[in-house]
Design a protein around this motif. Structure first.
Motif, mmCIF file in Angstrom:
data_model
loop_
_atom_site.group_PDB
_atom_site.id
_atom_site.type_symbol
_atom_site.label_atom_id
_atom_site.label_comp_id
_atom_site.label_asym_id
_atom_site.label_seq_id
_atom_site.Cartn_x
_atom_site.Cartn_y
_atom_site.Cartn_z
ATOM 1 N N MET A 66 0.794 -1.266 0.053
ATOM 2 C CA MET A 66 0.048 0.039 -0.012
ATOM 3 C C MET A 66 0.893 1.173 0.157
ATOM 4 O O MET A 66 1.845 1.258 0.839
ATOM 5 C CB MET A 66 -1.012 -0.071 1.303
ATOM 6 N N ILE A 67 0.494 2.315 -0.580
ATOM 7 C CA ILE A 67 1.287 3.592 -0.715
ATOM 8 C C ILE A 67 0.949 4.260 0.505
ATOM 9 O O ILE A 67 -0.059 4.552 1.062
ATOM 10 C CB ILE A 67 0.836 4.372 -1.975
ATOM 11 N N SER A 68 2.088 4.953 0.745
ATOM 12 C CA SER A 68 1.894 5.733 2.098
ATOM 13 C C SER A 68 1.226 6.927 1.998
ATOM 14 O O SER A 68 1.349 7.489 1.009
ATOM 15 C CB SER A 68 3.274 5.745 2.856
ATOM 16 N N PRO A 69 0.850 7.521 3.075
ATOM 17 C CA PRO A 69 0.086 8.805 3.160
ATOM 18 C C PRO A 69 1.069 9.917 2.317
ATOM 19 O O PRO A 69 1.011 11.077 1.827
ATOM 20 C CB PRO A 69 -0.512 9.204 4.377
ATOM 21 N N LEU A 70 2.437 9.851 3.065
ATOM 22 C CA LEU A 70 3.538 10.759 2.638
ATOM 23 C C LEU A 70 3.801 10.592 1.149
ATOM 24 O O LEU A 70 4.145 11.818 0.586
ATOM 25 C CB LEU A 70 4.820 10.584 3.366
ATOM 26 N N THR A 71 3.847 9.411 0.456
ATOM 27 C CA THR A 71 4.178 9.340 -0.902
ATOM 28 C C THR A 71 2.802 9.979 -1.775
ATOM 29 O O THR A 71 3.237 10.726 -2.661
ATOM 30 C CB THR A 71 4.097 7.915 -1.221
ATOM 31 N N ILE A 72 1.802 9.712 -1.361
ATOM 32 C CA ILE A 72 0.784 10.107 -2.030
ATOM 33 C C ILE A 72 0.635 11.810 -2.015
ATOM 34 O O ILE A 72 0.393 12.603 -2.903
ATOM 35 C CB ILE A 72 -0.758 9.683 -1.455
ATOM 36 N N THR A 73 0.951 12.346 -0.647
ATOM 37 C CA THR A 73 0.909 13.733 -0.451
ATOM 38 C C THR A 73 2.139 14.463 -1.364
ATOM 39 O O THR A 73 1.630 15.509 -2.017
ATOM 40 C CB THR A 73 1.051 14.029 0.808
#
Length: 124
Positions: A1-8
């Motif tokens: 799963m992609i981390s919130p930091l990466t998405i941000t």
């Protein structure tokens, strides 16, 4: 799963490019307005660049407001939220931001389709 930091970070970089494109089109639009160039029908604009045809087409506005105005505000807000998230570590309204970005992407696909299929302009 992609981390919130990466998405941000991804949303931040993409919003930066969107903001630059919106500012570019606003510069073209206001230069055109300042020079008081009459908006000619597209058929008469054969010798002009595709960007000028795009900003004078019926697809350049939504609800009577130039699309770059919406884009500038939207991308600036997404960029600001992304920067705040990275600096504070608080990944608030991540789903809402991703949803808004998805809607903006769908609208962009619609506009791209309109440019390519209806105006016969290939612009990237």
């Amino acid at each position: 799963m992609i981390s919130p930091l990466t998405i941000t970070v991804l949303l931040g970089f993409l919003s930066l490019f969107g903001l630059l494109a919106s500012v570019y089109f606003s510069t073209l639009y206001f230069r055109r307005f300042r020079e008081k160039i009459i908006q000619e029908p597209i058929a008469q604009q054969q010798g002009k660049g595709s960007c000028e045809i795009v900003i004078s087409s019926s697809f350049a506005q939504t609800f009577g407001v130039p699309n770059f105005c919406f884009g500038t505000v939207f991308y600036a807000l997404i960029l600001a939220v992304s920067i705040i998230r990275v600096l504070t570590g608080e990944f608030f309204i991540l789903r809402e931001t991703a949803f808004a970005a998805g809607l903006a992407l769908l609208f962009s696909v619609y506009l791209f389709f309109a440019l390519f299929m209806r105006l016969k302009i290939w612009w990237l």
